[in-house]
Scaffold this active site. Structure first.
Site, PDB file in Angstrom:
ATOM      1  CG  ASP A  93      -0.148   0.131   2.508  1.00 31.03           C
ATOM      2  OD1 ASP A  93      -0.668   0.690   3.488  1.00 31.03           O
ATOM      3  OD2 ASP A  93       1.008  -0.341   2.545  1.00 31.03           O
ATOM      4  CB  SER A  94       0.234   4.728  -0.816  1.00 32.11           C
ATOM      5  OG  SER A  94      -0.789   5.071   0.111  1.00 32.11           O
ATOM      6  N   GLY A  95       1.124   3.700   2.200  1.00 34.07           N
ATOM      7  CA  GLY A  95       1.594   4.197   3.498  1.00 34.07           C
ATOM      8  C   GLY A  95       0.745   5.327   4.031  1.00 34.07           C
ATOM      9  N   GLY A  96      -0.041   5.951   3.155  1.00 33.96           N
ATOM     10  CA  GLY A  96      -0.797   7.115   3.574  1.00 33.96           C
ATOM     11  C   GLY A  96      -1.864   6.788   4.600  1.00 33.96           C
ATOM     12  CG  PHE A  97      -5.575   3.743   5.549  1.00 35.08           C
ATOM     13  CD1 PHE A  97      -5.429   2.629   6.353  1.00 35.08           C
ATOM     14  CD2 PHE A  97      -6.772   4.441   5.602  1.00 35.08           C
ATOM     15  CE1 PHE A  97      -6.461   2.203   7.183  1.00 35.08           C
ATOM     16  CE2 PHE A  97      -7.811   4.029   6.431  1.00 35.08           C
ATOM     17  CZ  PHE A  97      -7.654   2.908   7.222  1.00 35.08           C
ATOM     18  CG  ASP A 111      -5.418   7.048  -1.373  1.00 34.68           C
ATOM     19  OD1 ASP A 111      -6.481   6.413  -1.265  1.00 34.68           O
ATOM     20  OD2 ASP A 111      -4.424   6.849  -0.637  1.00 34.68           O
ATOM     21  CD  GLN A 165      -9.840   7.959  -1.690  1.00 35.41           C
ATOM     22  OE1 GLN A 165     -10.860   8.001  -1.005  1.00 35.41           O
ATOM     23  NE2 GLN A 165      -8.849   7.134  -1.423  1.00 35.41           N
ATOM     24  N   GLY A 201     -11.307   4.558   0.364  1.00 39.13           N
ATOM     25  CA  GLY A 201     -12.126   5.409   1.216  1.00 39.13           C
ATOM     26  C   GLY A 201     -13.294   4.702   1.863  1.00 39.13           C
ATOM     27  CG  ASP A 239      -6.175  -5.162   1.836  1.00 35.92           C
ATOM     28  OD1 ASP A 239      -6.883  -4.353   1.193  1.00 35.92           O
ATOM     29  OD2 ASP A 239      -5.588  -4.850   2.895  1.00 35.92           O
ATOM     30  CB  CYS A 288     -12.680 -26.377   7.083  1.00 28.81           C
ATOM     31  SG  CYS A 288     -11.046 -25.709   6.682  1.00 28.81           S
ATOM     32  CB  CYS A 314      -7.410 -26.251   6.777  1.00 29.17           C
ATOM     33  SG  CYS A 314      -7.853 -25.884   8.491  1.00 29.17           S
ATOM     34  CB  CYS A 342     -10.814 -28.262  10.037  1.00 29.61           C
ATOM     35  SG  CYS A 342     -11.163 -26.526  10.420  1.00 29.61           S
ATOM     36  CG  HIS A 396      -9.942 -22.560  10.387  1.00 31.82           C
ATOM     37  ND1 HIS A 396     -10.531 -23.451   9.499  1.00 31.82           N
ATOM     38  CD2 HIS A 396     -10.922 -21.668  10.699  1.00 31.82           C
ATOM     39  CE1 HIS A 396     -11.809 -23.126   9.311  1.00 31.82           C
ATOM     40  NE2 HIS A 396     -12.071 -22.050  10.017  1.00 31.82           N
TER      41      HIS A 396
END
Lengths: 560, 445
Positions: free
Chosen positions: B115-119, B169, B213, B240, B290, B328, B330, B333, B359
């Site tokens: 990511d850009s780091g801004g958030f 952004d 945005q 946003g 994400d 599941c 996995c 489980c 899991h």
């Protein structure tokens, strides 16, 4: 008569032990269980509340190389949350509940990383332990009910643990209680071997004879394809089928080996007396021995005598087919060598947990270089070592001939990944190591993970350290088998500096009279900057030696 | 008015016309199946070809909380995230570059997104302020004044070397009640994208995504999309959101944006991790998600299950010997019970937290895999109904989900829903012959 019965049941028990090689008192053996074999001497994987601290089972556990041979868990951590009733309701024992199928499990009375005893007084009937949920009073009945619900391959009998500085009277009491509790545990063991299903607890209203069958549905829901213990709560049926009872050998502890607790605190005579009592009676049902009360505050140099006092009181025949387990003696590598040298077969392992928590990766060499011979004077600690020529030997962490770089927190056995010197180090934790962490990741990455307090740091370090400790024991077994264990110990100890103890202080007047520096060498840690400039200075000072010739002592500070 | 290229979206079955796709210098996107507005696609990145819709676990500081990269591979994660702000702090993008880039540093062979780091700055730091220059903030190390500009954000991300990098952004929380601020942010984001593009030094190896945005204002959103699309970026994110806005507002913005963005390019809704949100956004035509939610909630003892969540610390689990999720497959489980995990999760034993994390990651990967397969097998609406039925067995599907599914042209008939509503009814869905892009509520054509 008693002896032959004992030997007979030993032969037919599902868990049995035999010695394959000896070198002095040290011995190599094979411990066979329903859940796999252990080549001894061996270190057992430490677990807390049934699970490894950082390595998930089975996937990460399977990456350890040489492989994990066995598991140690503490019975006391299953007194509550979960307790025996819940485990019994589950019905399939610890191997399945904890996802440790395929590993022999030893259920001991102690967690080697903490000391659960002595918070409150124990009584003749019950011992007091402090666990995650608080204090508990534990009787032999409650203890054995928990053991039976766990269905381990080996277990230690209930012991009245005392610290090393307990007075003679307290020690004598603990011997008396532990002997009585051994008898109780033996009786209960016999009961649990011969009954199927119900585990009697104090709180249950139902009659204990006959017992209710464990409902296969309840346990069956969690029954999974991969589980070896799945499908039958009586899979462990091989046990002592020779004693004619209708549900003979089908109980939860059929085939489990009882290890008699040998106590006696820090008093050599008492330890001998306690062990002799067990041996003289040569009780039927004793499948092995557990050295208790060590790693409880005694001085390291006392340990060989304490262990020898316990084991020396047992006859060679008694020891021949019975494995010896020691708990709490794994705070250092020398402890482990000492234990093996005295005849111990199995050890729990606080060491890996502790070095991992400190951010260390074990890096000590595992085998002496070809042609290494002990020096003529056994008391020379400054042996210069050749670089190991063989590529099969793991490399030293630092160039041979130079000491470890204490300024970055390393010592002779490990490196400290917190050190900023690893920021850009693309190499593995230990060059030449084939563990998961060393194959896949760099020191720089582990250093970064430590810095950012990421769990993965501990995962990778534990994977490496567990592998390295297992490799250490493998080298020890080789040395015993090849009859050179004593030489191995000499070599290993020669690599190490003197222990981190300030040299005994002579009074100021005596120091001045012999021309020594007026201040003893400091042993407290310093900041990194001071260290870098000061370390060589300190080392130099000591090497030049103070007059009065304490040439074997090199006090130096290191981070441990 | 929007001035974008218009791709007619065709149902995958029957028609011979091409499905949407795009070819950027470092990214190829190919829709392989469509059903309604949902699509299953392949995104070829420099390090890996990812399948979408996909969920990307977040490895904030260079590791996904206790999991090894091999475990992530075994669970078939295709792309994971690294957080630029944290990684620049420790160990520093320069060091990562010396180590050969983030992939080599952490030994992850597949796709990576930063990511850009801004958030993070705006949400984590005191006195972070956004000006035309960039984001000013106090250094967490010594409190001195610092500035993150679009140029610096791109430079840091160039050094980290991820397959996809995000433009800096001007992000305003949707709960802000300041229309002028939203307008300013929309225009500034556009000015900054140009600065990001100019600063991007590795366009053949890293894909710069723009972030739409505009808050909750449909006009601003359209404007933002129009301006970003005009730059012909390899992919677009819908930003946003995932703040404090209502679910009703949330899905409408997503719907407008997926409708307004070019179908041949990937659409990434940032900060989405609740399974229900993933399903709704996929139905509306989103491709990438994400969130720290699945991995974070695991460490609090919460497991993701088809019915919703399982709170392991709840006393009811002490004697429950079933696996976390019986459906599941996995490792956790197949081998562990709720009763075991109940006692050890959140007790400071890392391995236990890692088991639940394992899991939860497996769950999100399975969820998106099922979405893709259902779209490819042309039974996505059926799958959605079944998913909602399991999660809301009493039929109490939230109103906003019903509305969103209607906009996605997915009937919830027969799933037992529609009997209870929590919102006023939405406008009737438009007939299906219309191109889906026009079915978005509020879109101006």
């Amino acid at each position: 008569m008693l002896m032959s019965l004992a030997a007979h049941s030993m032969a037919t028990a599902a868990t049995h032990f035999s010695v394959k090689a000896r070198d002095g008192k040290a011995r190599c053996g094979i411990l066979s269980t329903r859940n796999g074999s252990v080549e001894t001497p061996a270190v057992l994987l430490y677990t807390r509340r049934g699970g490894p601290l950082n390595l998930t089972s089975p996937d990460m556990l399977a990456t350890v190389t040489p492989p994990v041979q066995g598991i140690q868990l503490s019975v006391m951590q299953f007194l509550e949350n979960p307790d025996a009733r819940i485990l019994q309701e589950y019905g399939q024992g610890a191997h399945s509940f904890l996802c440790l199928e395929g590993f022999p499990i030893l259920a001991s009375n102690r967690d080697p990383t903490t000391y659960e005893y002595g918070m409150r007084p124990s009584t003749d009937k019950e011992v007091h332990v402090s666990i995650h949920s608080g204090g508990h009073m534990v009787s032999p009945e409650r203890y054995m009910a928990t053991v039976a619900a766990l269905k381990p391959d080996l277990f230690v009998s209930l012991c009245d643990e005392v610290p090393a500085d307990a007075k003679a009277k307290r020690v004598a009491t603990s011997i008396k209680r532990t002997a009585a509790w051994l008898d109780a545990c033996l009786q209960l063991h016999s009961t649990y071997q011969n009954r199927s299903g119900q585990v009697p607890t104090g709180e249950q209203e139902q009659s204990t004879e006959g017992g209710r069958e464990v409902d296969p549905q309840r346990g069956g829901d969690s029954c999974n394809a991969g589980s070896a213990a799945c499908g039958s709560s009586n899979a462990d049926g091989s046990g002592s089928a020779n004693n004619g009872s209708s549900s003979a050998g089908q109980g939860p502890l059929a085939g489990s080996l009882l290890l008699a607790a040998l106590t006696g605190g820090g008093l050599v005579m008492e330890r001998a007396r306690a062990a002799a009592a067990v041996a003289v009676a040569d009780k039927e049902g004793v499948g092995g021995y557990a050295l208790c009360g060590l790693g409880a505050g005694e001085a390291p140099e006392q340990r060989p005598a304490l262990i020898a006092a316990s084991l020396g009181a047992l006859s060679p025949v008694s020891l021949e087919r019975r494995p010896v387990f020691v708990s709490g003696l794994s705070a250092s590598l020398e402890d482990m060598l000492t234990a093996v040298a005295e005849g111990v077969d199995l050890m729990d392992c606080a060491f890996v947990a502790q070095v991992t928590a400190g951010g260390y990766a074990l890096t000590f060499p595992l085998r002496p270089p070809k042609g290494w011979r002990p020096p003529a004077s056994a008391a020379a600690p400054q042996q210069e070592q050749e670089a190991p020529p063989s590529s099969s030997l793991l490399g030293l962490a630092v160039a041979p001939g130079r000491g470890p770089d204490v300024s970055i927190g390393a010592d002779d056995t490990k490196v400290n990944l917190w050190s900023t010197s690893y920021r850009l180090d693309k190499g593995p934790l230990l060059p030449g190591c084939s563990c998961f962490a060393c194959r896949r990741h760099s020191r720089a990455y582990v250093h970064h993970l430590l810095n950012t307090h990421e769990m993965l740091a501990d995962v990778l370090l534990e994977a490496h350290n567990t592998s390295h400790i297992n490799a250490f024991l493998q080298a020890i077994r080789e040395a015993i088998t090849e009859g050179r264990f004593e030489e191995y110990c000499l070599w290993f100890r020669s690599l190490r500096s003197a222990p981190l103890v300030a040299p005994p202080r002579r009074s100021a007047a005596k120091r001045r009279a012999s021309g020594e520096p007026s201040e003893p060498i400091e042993s407290e840690p310093r900041t990194v900057e001071e260290t870098i400039s000061g370390a060589t200075e300190v080392a130099g000072q000591v090497e030049r030696g103070s007059s009065g010739a304490r040439e074997h002592q090199q006090a130096k500070w290191v981070c441990v | 008015m929007i001035g974008r290229k218009f791709h007619r979206v065709i149902m995958a079955s029957g028609s011979g016309q091409a499905l949407p796709s795009s070819d950027s210098p470092a990214l190829k996107f190919k829709v392989v199946a469509v059903q309604g507005r949902a699509r299953s696609s392949r995104m070829t990145l420099p390090h890996f070809t990812a399948h979408t819709p996909m969920f990307m676990p977040v490895g904030t500081q260079g590791s996904v909380k206790g999991m090894t990269t091999r475990q992530l591979e075994e669970l078939d994660c295709h792309v994971i995230l690294g957080n630029t702000y944290h990684l620049e702090n420790r160990p520093g993008s320069g060091l990562v570059a010396e180590m050969g880039g983030l992939h080599d540093f952490i030994n992850w062979p597949r796709g990576m997104l930063t990511d850009s780091g801004g958030f993070q700055m705006v949400s984590l730091l005191h006195l972070a302020e956004i000006t035309e220059e960039g984001v000013t903030f106090q250094s967490p190390v010594d409190g001195s004044a610092m500035l993150l500009t679009p140029e610096q954000s791109i430079a840091i991300q160039n050094r980290l070397g991820a397959d996809i990098i995000m433009a800096l952004d001007d992000v305003v929380p949707t709960t802000a009640n300041n229309p002028a601020r939203f307008e300013e942010a929309t225009h500034r984001t556009t000015r900054w994208i140009d600065r990001c593009i100019a600063a991007h030094s590795r366009p053949l190896e890293q894909n710069l995504f723009g972030i739409v945005q505009g808050g909750l204002d449909t006009g601003l959103r359209d404007l933002s999309m129009q301006q970003l699309v005009a730059r012909d970026l390899p992919g677009y994110a819908i930003g946003g959101l995932a703040g404090g806005e209502s679910k009703d507002d949330f899905w409408r913005v997503v719907s407008q944006c997926t409708a307004g963005l070019p179908p041949g390019k990937p659409r990434y809704v940032m900060g989405i991790g609740y399974p229900l949100d993933i399903v709704v956004c996929s139905a509306l035509g989103a491709d990438m998600f994400d969130s720290v939610y699945p991995t974070r909630t695991a460490r609090f003892g919460v497991a993701l299950v088809p019915e919703g969540v399982l709170k392991l610390k709840n006393a009811a689990n002490a004697r429950d010997f079933r696996p976390l999720d019986p459906s599941c497959s996995c490792m956790v489980c197949r081998r562990y019970s709720r009763a075991y995990l109940h006692n050890v999760v959140t007790r400071g034993i890392s391995a236990a937290a890692i088991l639940v994390t394992y899991h939860n990651v497996a769950y999100t990967q399975r969820l998106t895999r099922e979405i893709r397969t259902a779209i490819e097998e042309q039974r996505f609406p059926e799958w959605v109904r079944s998913f909602l039925q399991t999660m809301f067995p009493k039929g109490d599907v939230p109103g906003w989900v019903q509305d969103a599914m209607a906009a996605a042209d997915i009937s919830l008939e027969g799933s037992g829903s529609g009997t209870t509503r929590t919102n006023p009814p939405a406008p009737a869905p438009l007939p299906t012959e219309q191109p889906p892009v026009l079915a978005a509520v509020g879109a101006s054509v």
